[in-house]
Design a protein around this motif. Structure first.
Motif, PDB file in Angstrom:
ATOM      1  N   GLY A 115      -1.547 -25.309  22.441  1.00  0.00           N
ATOM      2  CA  GLY A 115      -2.724 -26.020  21.890  1.00  0.00           C
ATOM      3  C   GLY A 115      -2.370 -27.107  20.831  1.00  0.00           C
ATOM      4  O   GLY A 115      -1.164 -27.205  20.299  1.00  0.00           O
ATOM      5  N   LEU A 116      -3.345 -27.839  20.547  1.00  0.00           N
ATOM      6  CA  LEU A 116      -3.366 -28.813  19.419  1.00  0.00           C
ATOM      7  C   LEU A 116      -3.794 -28.398  18.059  1.00  0.00           C
ATOM      8  O   LEU A 116      -4.328 -27.406  18.034  1.00  0.00           O
ATOM      9  CB  LEU A 116      -4.071 -30.149  19.645  1.00  0.00           C
ATOM     10  CG  LEU A 116      -3.953 -30.935  21.168  1.00  0.00           C
ATOM     11  CD1 LEU A 116      -5.207 -32.180  21.171  1.00  0.00           C
ATOM     12  CD2 LEU A 116      -2.473 -31.347  21.279  1.00  0.00           C
ATOM     13  N   ASP A 117      -2.893 -29.242  17.074  1.00  0.00           N
ATOM     14  CA  ASP A 117      -3.217 -28.561  15.708  1.00  0.00           C
ATOM     15  C   ASP A 117      -4.456 -29.240  15.125  1.00  0.00           C
ATOM     16  O   ASP A 117      -4.698 -30.132  14.381  1.00  0.00           O
ATOM     17  CB  ASP A 117      -2.016 -29.202  15.067  1.00  0.00           C
ATOM     18  CG  ASP A 117      -1.852 -28.689  13.320  1.00  0.00           C
ATOM     19  OD1 ASP A 117      -2.735 -27.913  13.237  1.00  0.00           O
ATOM     20  OD2 ASP A 117      -1.312 -29.290  12.634  1.00  0.00           O
ATOM     21  N   ILE A 118      -5.679 -28.283  15.424  1.00  0.00           N
ATOM     22  CA  ILE A 118      -6.891 -28.623  14.870  1.00  0.00           C
ATOM     23  C   ILE A 118      -7.359 -27.627  13.876  1.00  0.00           C
ATOM     24  O   ILE A 118      -8.441 -27.388  13.560  1.00  0.00           O
ATOM     25  CB  ILE A 118      -7.959 -28.840  16.141  1.00  0.00           C
ATOM     26  CG1 ILE A 118      -7.968 -27.526  16.778  1.00  0.00           C
ATOM     27  CG2 ILE A 118      -7.544 -30.056  16.990  1.00  0.00           C
ATOM     28  CD1 ILE A 118      -9.107 -27.475  17.727  1.00  0.00           C
ATOM     29  N   ALA A 152      -7.812 -24.263  14.520  1.00  0.00           N
ATOM     30  CA  ALA A 152      -8.407 -23.351  15.354  1.00  0.00           C
ATOM     31  C   ALA A 152      -8.173 -21.840  14.633  1.00  0.00           C
ATOM     32  O   ALA A 152      -7.105 -21.246  14.682  1.00  0.00           O
ATOM     33  CB  ALA A 152      -8.143 -23.294  16.640  1.00  0.00           C
ATOM     34  N   GLU A 212     -12.394 -21.696  19.135  1.00  0.00           N
ATOM     35  CA  GLU A 212     -11.546 -22.772  18.909  1.00  0.00           C
ATOM     36  C   GLU A 212     -10.450 -23.100  19.396  1.00  0.00           C
ATOM     37  O   GLU A 212      -9.851 -23.919  19.610  1.00  0.00           O
ATOM     38  CB  GLU A 212     -11.611 -22.691  17.291  1.00  0.00           C
ATOM     39  CG  GLU A 212     -12.970 -23.137  16.489  1.00  0.00           C
ATOM     40  CD  GLU A 212     -13.078 -22.692  14.915  1.00  0.00           C
ATOM     41  OE1 GLU A 212     -13.895 -22.992  14.278  1.00  0.00           O
ATOM     42  OE2 GLU A 212     -11.927 -22.178  14.474  1.00  0.00           O
ATOM     43  N   MET A 213      -9.606 -21.676  19.540  1.00  0.00           N
ATOM     44  CA  MET A 213      -8.513 -21.607  20.176  1.00  0.00           C
ATOM     45  C   MET A 213      -8.655 -22.137  21.373  1.00  0.00           C
ATOM     46  O   MET A 213      -7.489 -22.723  22.092  1.00  0.00           O
ATOM     47  CB  MET A 213      -7.687 -20.127  20.026  1.00  0.00           C
ATOM     48  CG  MET A 213      -7.465 -19.850  18.600  1.00  0.00           C
ATOM     49  SD  MET A 213      -6.974 -18.372  18.388  1.00  0.00           S
ATOM     50  CE  MET A 213      -5.474 -18.300  19.095  1.00  0.00           C
ATOM     51  N   SER A 269      -8.684 -25.717  21.514  1.00  0.00           N
ATOM     52  CA  SER A 269      -7.292 -26.390  21.236  1.00  0.00           C
ATOM     53  C   SER A 269      -6.524 -26.392  22.399  1.00  0.00           C
ATOM     54  O   SER A 269      -5.812 -27.277  22.838  1.00  0.00           O
ATOM     55  CB  SER A 269      -6.698 -25.589  19.950  1.00  0.00           C
ATOM     56  OG  SER A 269      -5.415 -25.790  19.951  1.00  0.00           O
ATOM     57  N   GLU A 282      -5.363 -30.017  24.619  1.00  0.00           N
ATOM     58  CA  GLU A 282      -3.960 -30.227  24.578  1.00  0.00           C
ATOM     59  C   GLU A 282      -3.680 -30.367  26.272  1.00  0.00           C
ATOM     60  O   GLU A 282      -2.900 -31.660  26.586  1.00  0.00           O
ATOM     61  CB  GLU A 282      -2.849 -29.211  24.219  1.00  0.00           C
ATOM     62  CG  GLU A 282      -1.424 -29.409  24.543  1.00  0.00           C
ATOM     63  CD  GLU A 282      -0.353 -28.557  23.904  1.00  0.00           C
ATOM     64  OE1 GLU A 282       0.509 -28.773  23.180  1.00  0.00           O
ATOM     65  OE2 GLU A 282      -0.561 -27.373  24.181  1.00  0.00           O
TER      66      GLU A 282
END
Length: 269
Positions: free
Chosen positions: A221-224, A226, A231-232, A235, A239
């Motif tokens: 995933g992206l670094d948001i 989460a 939210e995960m 993320s 990505e």
């Protein structure tokens, strides 16, 4: 190839889409033969653009674009002709597949969101209490099996995206070993940085080479930042979307170039 009526060509295209066969149409939009159209299927072509050399070039172009999952206009020159013709190639690739290993909490919103985005969703877990239709109503397939058994049933294609979420080495590592040497577009695994350092070490010990291990996106995933399962899932999908569109996944505030990607255009891999 002989000429085919527009109605017959459209019927064959609709049949291919219904039967989940990748297909593309090629139509002359400028130059000699405007309006001529053909259908390109994996093992055959239907119709003609009016010249064998054009048919051959359009077929090659269509099959190339099917792999890239994109449509575009290309210029071709028929044998014996001085002026090129423009051919619009429209592709109808198979939907991308989201293959989820681990029927855990994060997998539930990931399955739901992925289906909303047009993915075929497959959820795999050997734990029958978790891999259920009640927990995954949006999934196209739920496979109650170990990863190696699932991989014997599932065709991993260049538009397959793998999310390994089980947090259990006895599930995770067979799934990784079974997918890192496939044409999957994306392979991500959940876990902390420490967990993934250990995971990469064990994959090396299991015989995976550096190039294969470098394909692994872990932590997934992206670094948001989460925190919740939802939210995960966002993320992870963010990505994947960035990868499909050839983007970095960074902030638009600092980005240059086009803001929106083009629907139906997938970055070459």
């Amino acid at each position: 190839m002989s000429a085919v009526s527009r109605a017959d060509l459209q019927a064959r295209l609709e049949q291919a889409i219904t039967e989940r066969v990748p297909a593309a149409t090629a139509a002359i939009v400028r130059g000699a033969g405007v309006g001529e159209k053909m259908l390109v299927l994996p093992d055959e072509t239907v119709g003609t653009l009016g010249d064998p050399s054009l048919d051959l070039e359009a077929t090659r172009g269509a099959r190339e674009l099917l792999v890239l999952e994109r449509s575009e206009t290309r210029s071709f020159t028929a044998d014996g002709q001085l002026e090129p013709v423009e051919v619009f190639i429209e592709t109808f690739p198979l939907p991308p597949t989201m293959l989820i290993f681990g029927a855990v909490h994060v997998a539930q919103p990931l399955s739901h969101f992925a289906k909303t985005l047009g993915f075929d969703v497959i959820v795999s877990d050997a734990r029958a209490k978790l891999a259920t239709r009640e927990r995954f109503p949006d999934a196209d397939r739920i496979i109650q099996a170990w990863p190696d058994e699932t991989l014997a049933e599932v065709d991993i294609r260049p538009n397959t995206y793998v999310a390994i979420l089980s947090h259990d080495p006895k599930f995770d590592e067979p799934a990784l070993i079974g997918t890192l040497d496939t044409p999957a577009a994306y392979i991500g695994a959940i876990g902390s940085r420490g967990t993934n350092e250990d995971r990469r070490r064990r994959l090396t010990e299991a015989g995976m080479n550096a190039e294969q291990i470098a394909r692994l996106r872990a932590p997934i995933g992206l670094d948001i930042g989460a925190a919740t399962p939802e939210e995960m899932a966002i993320s992870i999908l963010a990505e994947i979307i960035a990868l499909r569109r050839g983007r970095s996944g960074g902030s638009l505030t600092e980005a240059t170039g086009r803001i929106r990607g083009e629907a139906g255009v997938v970055a070459a891999r």
